[in-house]
Design a protein around this motif. Structure first.
Motif, PDB file in Angstrom:
ATOM      1  N   MET A  87       0.820  -1.187   0.000  1.00  0.00           N
ATOM      2  CA  MET A  87       0.000   0.000   0.000  1.00  0.00           C
ATOM      3  C   MET A  87       0.869   1.258   0.000  1.00  0.00           C
ATOM      4  N   PHE A  88       1.868   1.338   0.874  1.00  0.00           N
ATOM      5  CA  PHE A  88       2.673   2.547   0.986  1.00  0.00           C
ATOM      6  C   PHE A  88       3.689   2.678  -0.137  1.00  0.00           C
ATOM      7  N   GLU A  89       4.018   1.569  -0.812  1.00  0.00           N
ATOM      8  CA  GLU A  89       5.007   1.664  -1.876  1.00  0.00           C
ATOM      9  C   GLU A  89       4.472   2.380  -3.110  1.00  0.00           C
ATOM     10  N   LYS A  90       3.160   2.600  -3.181  1.00  0.00           N
ATOM     11  CA  LYS A  90       2.576   3.329  -4.307  1.00  0.00           C
ATOM     12  C   LYS A  90       2.607   4.836  -4.089  1.00  0.00           C
ATOM     13  N   ILE A  91       2.881   5.280  -2.897  1.00  0.00           N
ATOM     14  CA  ILE A  91       2.933   6.710  -2.601  1.00  0.00           C
ATOM     15  C   ILE A  91       4.336   7.211  -2.959  1.00  0.00           C
ATOM     16  N   GLU A  92       4.395   8.194  -3.842  1.00  0.00           N
ATOM     17  CA  GLU A  92       5.681   8.666  -4.360  1.00  0.00           C
ATOM     18  C   GLU A  92       6.585   9.195  -3.251  1.00  0.00           C
ATOM     19  N   MET A  93       6.032   9.919  -2.291  1.00  0.00           N
ATOM     20  CA  MET A  93       6.850  10.480  -1.222  1.00  0.00           C
ATOM     21  C   MET A  93       7.489   9.377  -0.377  1.00  0.00           C
ATOM     22  N   ARG A 131       8.177   6.304  -1.474  1.00  0.00           N
ATOM     23  CA  ARG A 131       9.201   5.674  -2.311  1.00  0.00           C
ATOM     24  C   ARG A 131      10.469   6.504  -2.337  1.00  0.00           C
ATOM     25  N   MET A 132      10.290   7.830  -2.428  1.00  0.00           N
ATOM     26  CA  MET A 132      11.453   8.699  -2.480  1.00  0.00           C
ATOM     27  C   MET A 132      12.208   8.677  -1.152  1.00  0.00           C
ATOM     28  N   ALA A 133      11.494   8.679  -0.035  1.00  0.00           N
ATOM     29  CA  ALA A 133      12.151   8.629   1.273  1.00  0.00           C
ATOM     30  C   ALA A 133      12.922   7.322   1.440  1.00  0.00           C
ATOM     31  N   TYR A 152      18.109   8.422  -8.633  1.00  0.00           N
ATOM     32  CA  TYR A 152      16.653   8.276  -8.505  1.00  0.00           C
ATOM     33  C   TYR A 152      15.990   8.475  -9.859  1.00  0.00           C
ATOM     34  N   ARG A 153      16.481   9.435 -10.628  1.00  0.00           N
ATOM     35  CA  ARG A 153      15.902   9.702 -11.940  1.00  0.00           C
ATOM     36  C   ARG A 153      16.142   8.523 -12.879  1.00  0.00           C
ATOM     37  N   LEU A 176      14.708  10.220   6.975  1.00  0.00           N
ATOM     38  CA  LEU A 176      13.895   9.903   8.153  1.00  0.00           C
ATOM     39  C   LEU A 176      12.864  10.982   8.434  1.00  0.00           C
ATOM     40  N   GLY A 177      13.237  12.243   8.231  1.00  0.00           N
ATOM     41  CA  GLY A 177      12.305  13.348   8.424  1.00  0.00           C
ATOM     42  C   GLY A 177      11.151  13.310   7.443  1.00  0.00           C
ATOM     43  N   ILE A 178      11.451  13.031   6.181  1.00  0.00           N
ATOM     44  CA  ILE A 178      10.398  12.936   5.167  1.00  0.00           C
ATOM     45  C   ILE A 178       9.473  11.771   5.479  1.00  0.00           C
ATOM     46  N   TYR A 179      10.040  10.642   5.839  1.00  0.00           N
ATOM     47  CA  TYR A 179       9.245   9.456   6.159  1.00  0.00           C
ATOM     48  C   TYR A 179       8.342   9.721   7.366  1.00  0.00           C
TER      49      TYR A 179
END
Length: 128
Positions: free
Chosen positions: A1-7, A9-11, A49-50, A110-113
Motif C-alpha cells: 500500500m505505501f510503496e505506491k505513494i511517491e513520497m 518511495r522517495m524517502a 533516482y531519476r 527519516l524526516g520525510i518518512y
C-alpha cells in the motif's frame, strides 16, 4: 500500500542511497593507507533516482508538457590532484565531509518518512 505513494518511495530510496554512500565512504576511510587505492564515490541521489524510474511521464494531449531533459548541477571533484606518493587518492578531510553529507541525507530521509506518516495518520483521523 505505501510503496505506491511517491513520497514514501522517495524517502525509502533516499535512505538506501545514504546507506550505499556510507559504505563507500567507510571503505575509502578504511583503505586510506593502502598503497594504490583509488577513492570512490556514488552518483548523486538525483541522478540515481531519476535513472531508476521505469515509467516515463505520459502526455495524453498535445498541449501537455513532456518530461524536461535538464540535469541538476553536480559538484566537480578533482580526480588525481591529491594522490600520495604511494598512489593512494583518499583524502580523509574530504571523506569526513562526505560522511557529514551522508548523515544529513539519512536524517532528511527519516524526516520525510516521519512527516509522511504523520500526514497519513492525520488524514485518517488519528492524532500524530
Amino acid at each position: 500500500m505505501f510503496e505506491k505513494i511517491e513520497m514514501m518511495r522517495m524517502a525509502r530510496a533516499l535512505g538506501a542511497h545514504a546507506s550505499q554512500r556510507h559504505l563507500v565512504v567507510a571503505r575509502n576511510i578504511a583503505n586510506a593507507d593502502t598503497p594504490g587505492f583509488k577513492a570512490a564515490d556514488t552518483a548523486s541521489f538525483a541522478d540515481s533516482y531519476r535513472s531508476a524510474e521505469t515509467t516515463p511521464l505520459r502526455t495524453t494531449n498535445a498541449r501537455h508538457l513532456a518530461l524536461p531533459e535538464w540535469s541538476p548541477v553536480t559538484r566537480q571533484t578533482g580526480d588525481e590532484t591529491g594522490v600520495s606518493p604511494n598512489g593512494n587518492s583518499v583524502s580523509l578531510e574530504e571523506e569526513m565531509l562526505k560522511a557529514a553529507e551522508v548523515k544529513r541525507g539519512h536524517d532528511l530521509s527519516l524526516g520525510i518518512y516521519s512527516s509522511a506518516l504523520d500526514l497519513m495518520r492525520t488524514s485518517i483521523g488519528r492524532r500524530a
